[in-house]
Structure formats: structure tokens, C-alpha cells
Design an enzyme around this catalytic site. Structure first.
Site, PDB file in Angstrom:
ATOM      1  N   GLU A 161      -9.293  -9.849   7.101  1.00 46.77           N
ATOM      2  CA  GLU A 161     -10.660  -9.632   6.612  1.00 46.77           C
ATOM      3  C   GLU A 161     -10.942  -8.159   6.317  1.00 46.77           C
ATOM      4  O   GLU A 161     -11.891  -7.830   5.609  1.00 46.77           O
ATOM      5  CB  GLU A 161     -11.700 -10.077   7.652  1.00 46.77           C
ATOM      6  CG  GLU A 161     -11.549 -11.457   8.220  1.00 46.77           C
ATOM      7  CD  GLU A 161     -10.305 -11.712   9.038  1.00 46.77           C
ATOM      8  OE1 GLU A 161      -9.849 -10.777   9.772  1.00 46.77           O
ATOM      9  OE2 GLU A 161      -9.744 -12.803   8.936  1.00 46.77           O
ATOM     10  N   ASP A 215      -6.710  -3.111   4.234  1.00 48.17           N
ATOM     11  CA  ASP A 215      -5.414  -2.527   4.659  1.00 48.17           C
ATOM     12  C   ASP A 215      -5.224  -2.614   6.180  1.00 48.17           C
ATOM     13  O   ASP A 215      -4.568  -1.752   6.776  1.00 48.17           O
ATOM     14  CB  ASP A 215      -5.304  -1.059   4.211  1.00 48.17           C
ATOM     15  CG  ASP A 215      -5.449  -0.905   2.704  1.00 48.17           C
ATOM     16  OD1 ASP A 215      -6.000   0.130   2.271  1.00 48.17           O
ATOM     17  OD2 ASP A 215      -5.039  -1.823   1.978  1.00 48.17           O
ATOM     18  N   HIS A 257       0.854  -1.182   0.000  1.00 43.26           N
ATOM     19  CA  HIS A 257       0.000   0.000   0.000  1.00 43.26           C
ATOM     20  C   HIS A 257       0.896   1.241   0.000  1.00 43.26           C
ATOM     21  O   HIS A 257       1.874   1.291   0.760  1.00 43.26           O
ATOM     22  CB  HIS A 257      -0.931  -0.014   1.225  1.00 43.26           C
ATOM     23  CG  HIS A 257      -1.868   1.151   1.269  1.00 43.26           C
ATOM     24  ND1 HIS A 257      -3.016   1.205   0.493  1.00 43.26           N
ATOM     25  CD2 HIS A 257      -1.821   2.313   1.961  1.00 43.26           C
ATOM     26  CE1 HIS A 257      -3.623   2.364   0.717  1.00 43.26           C
ATOM     27  NE2 HIS A 257      -2.922   3.045   1.599  1.00 43.26           N
TER      28      HIS A 257
HETATM   29  C1  GRF Z   1       1.137   0.898  -6.356  1.00 45.51           C
HETATM   30  O1  GRF Z   1       1.248   2.252  -5.985  1.00 45.51           O
HETATM   31  C2  GRF Z   1       0.647   0.114  -5.161  1.00 45.51           C
HETATM   32  O2  GRF Z   1       1.078   0.631  -3.930  1.00 45.51           O
HETATM   33  C3  GRF Z   1      -0.828   0.270  -5.255  1.00 45.51           C
HETATM   34  O3  GRF Z   1      -1.137   0.280  -6.641  1.00 45.51           O
HETATM   35  C4  GRF Z   1       0.014   0.674  -7.365  1.00 45.51           C
HETATM   36  C5  GRF Z   1       0.348  -0.445  -8.307  1.00 45.51           C
HETATM   37  O4  GRF Z   1       1.311  -0.042  -9.178  1.00 45.51           O
HETATM   38  N1  GRF Z   1      -1.496  -0.805  -4.562  1.00 45.51           N
HETATM   39  P1  GRF Z   1       1.884  -1.149 -10.210  1.00 45.51           P
HETATM   40  O5  GRF Z   1       0.694  -1.724 -10.945  1.00 45.51           O
HETATM   41  O6  GRF Z   1       2.598  -2.181  -9.395  1.00 45.51           O
HETATM   42  O7  GRF Z   1       2.801  -0.356 -11.077  1.00 45.51           O
END
Ligand code: GRF
Length: 207
Positions: A149, A152, A111
Site C-alpha cells: 500500500e 516503494d 526502483h
Molecule cells: C527506470 O530507471 C526505473 O528504475 C524507474 O523508471 C525508469 C524506467 O526506465 N522506475 P524505462 O522506461 O524502463 O527505460
């Protein structure tokens, strides 16, 4: 140590997927990506997978009546390949309860903020960086965590801070955070594949 079978879910560009592919190729991660599944047909990550000789599959949500059935299809594809670790690399759908229960303790998500800030329902991708800029925080970063569940809310494996600069835009901030993600996610996958992660309540201990 035998190699861990990894299944990866994506929805977009796949730069995090690419960082895992690269770290497997250079021997840093003792794992093998058996399949990459996307809920978006146009996800460039599918092309990245194919270029590395990895099975890449688009599964159309519209072909299923419920989220539960959609998740069951993904689980079916994973079971066929004896998947031991699931990585959400920019996957924008919520997993079903059945999926999380089946793979509890074996699903890792990345995240683009320092959880528990700027996360939760509807808080993903560039929206996260816009909220960071709007709030005026001086530090943001990236978090890798186990999936439970909630959204994040699982136990945190790794985090790393990124300074927010006065003149930052969503694009400039996103780029700096993404660079950290590309280090953090492979590191967490590496630790999992080396069986170095232990979950103790809300804490993840790295041996
Ligand atoms: C990344 O910023 C990740 O943190 C978020 O979505 C984005 C995915 O980027 N969950 P990518 O598809 O890996 O380039």
C-alpha cells in the site's frame, strides 16, 4: 511448468520492458506478456511492445473521473487476459488501494536506488540520481520489490549496488544503474514465474 500471464505498466522509454521481452524470447523467463499499458501516449515502450507483437494500450487518465475508475479500467484489461503477475516497469502513477489488494503479492516494481534510501513519494527517475549525487553517497544501486500500500515500501526481492564515481553526472550514473536494472528485473520476474519467491513478513525468500 506452464507460462505465467504477465501484464506490464509503463510510462516511458520501456528499456526495462525490453529486458523482460528479451528474456522471454531467449527462454530465460517462463512467462508471456499479454498486454502493456501506458498512462502516457508518447511512451516509447508502447512501440517496443508492438514491435514484439504484444498488445499495447494507452489509457488516457482524462477519460476517467477518479484514480479509482482509472485503476478499475486497467484491472478490467488485466482480468480479460487472466493476468497473474503485474510488473511496474517505470510506471509513474500510484496504484489504487483496490488494485494493490487484488494483486497483493503479485505486483513487482523496479526502483533506481537501494531502498530504503532515496525513495518514496515524488522520488522517481532522474530525481533519484540527483539526490544521490547531492547527498554524496559512495554507493547506490537498484531494487526490485513487491508493491504494497505504500510507495516503494514493499518486501524487497533483489538489490544490487552500483559505485558512485567522483565525476558522475545524473546521466552517467543513470546509465550504470539502468544496466543493473536490466539484469535485476528479469531475474526477479524469472524467479516469480518459477514460483521461487516466498514472502515471510518483510523478507522475500528465494528458493
Ligand atoms: C527506470 O530507471 C526505473 O528504475 C524507474 O523508471 C525508469 C524506467 O526506465 N522506475 P524505462 O522506461 O524502463 O527505460
Amino acid at each position: 511448468m506452464s507460462s505465467v500471464n504477465i501484464g506490464i505498466l509503463i510510462s516511458g522509454g520501456g528499456t526495462n520492458l525490453q529486458s523482460i521481452i528479451d528474456n522471454i524470447k531467449n527462454g530465460n523467463i517462463k512467462g508471456e506478456i499479454k498486454i502493456v499499458i501506458s498512462n502516457r501516449k508518447d511512451a516509447y515502450g508502447l512501440i517496443r511492445a508492438e514491435r514484439s507483437g504484444i498488445k499495447a494500450l494507452y489509457i488516457d487518465r482524462k477519460e476517467f473521473n477518479t484514480e479509482k475508475e482509472y485503476n478499475e479500467k486497467i484491472m478490467e484489461e488485466f482480468e480479460k487476459r487472466n493476468i497473474e503477475l503485474v510488473v511496474l516497469a517505470g510506471y509513474l502513477k500510484v496504484l489504487s488501494r483496490g488494485f494493490v489488494e487484488k494483486y497483493k503479492g503479485r505486483i513487482i516494481n523496479i526502483h533506481p536506488s537501494l531502498i530504503p534510501s532515496f525513495c518514496g513519494k515524488g522520488c522517481y527517475g532522474e530525481k533519484v540520481h540527483q539526490m544521490v549525487l547531492d547527498y554524496g553517497v559512495k554507493v547506490t544501486g537498484a531494487t526490485v520489490h513487491f508493491v504494497d500500500e505504500g510507495t516503494d515500501t514493499g518486501p524487497i526481492i533483489l538489490q544490487r549496488a552500483v559505485e558512485v564515481k567522483d565525476k558522475d553526472t545524473v546521466d552517467t550514473l543513470k546509465e550504470r544503474v539502468l544496466a543493473v536494472e536490466h539484469e535485476l528485473l528479469p531475474e526477479a520476474v524469472k524467479f516469480f514465474c518459477e514460483n521461487r519467491l516466498t514472502i515471510e513478513g518483510r523478507k522475500v525468500i528465494i528458493k
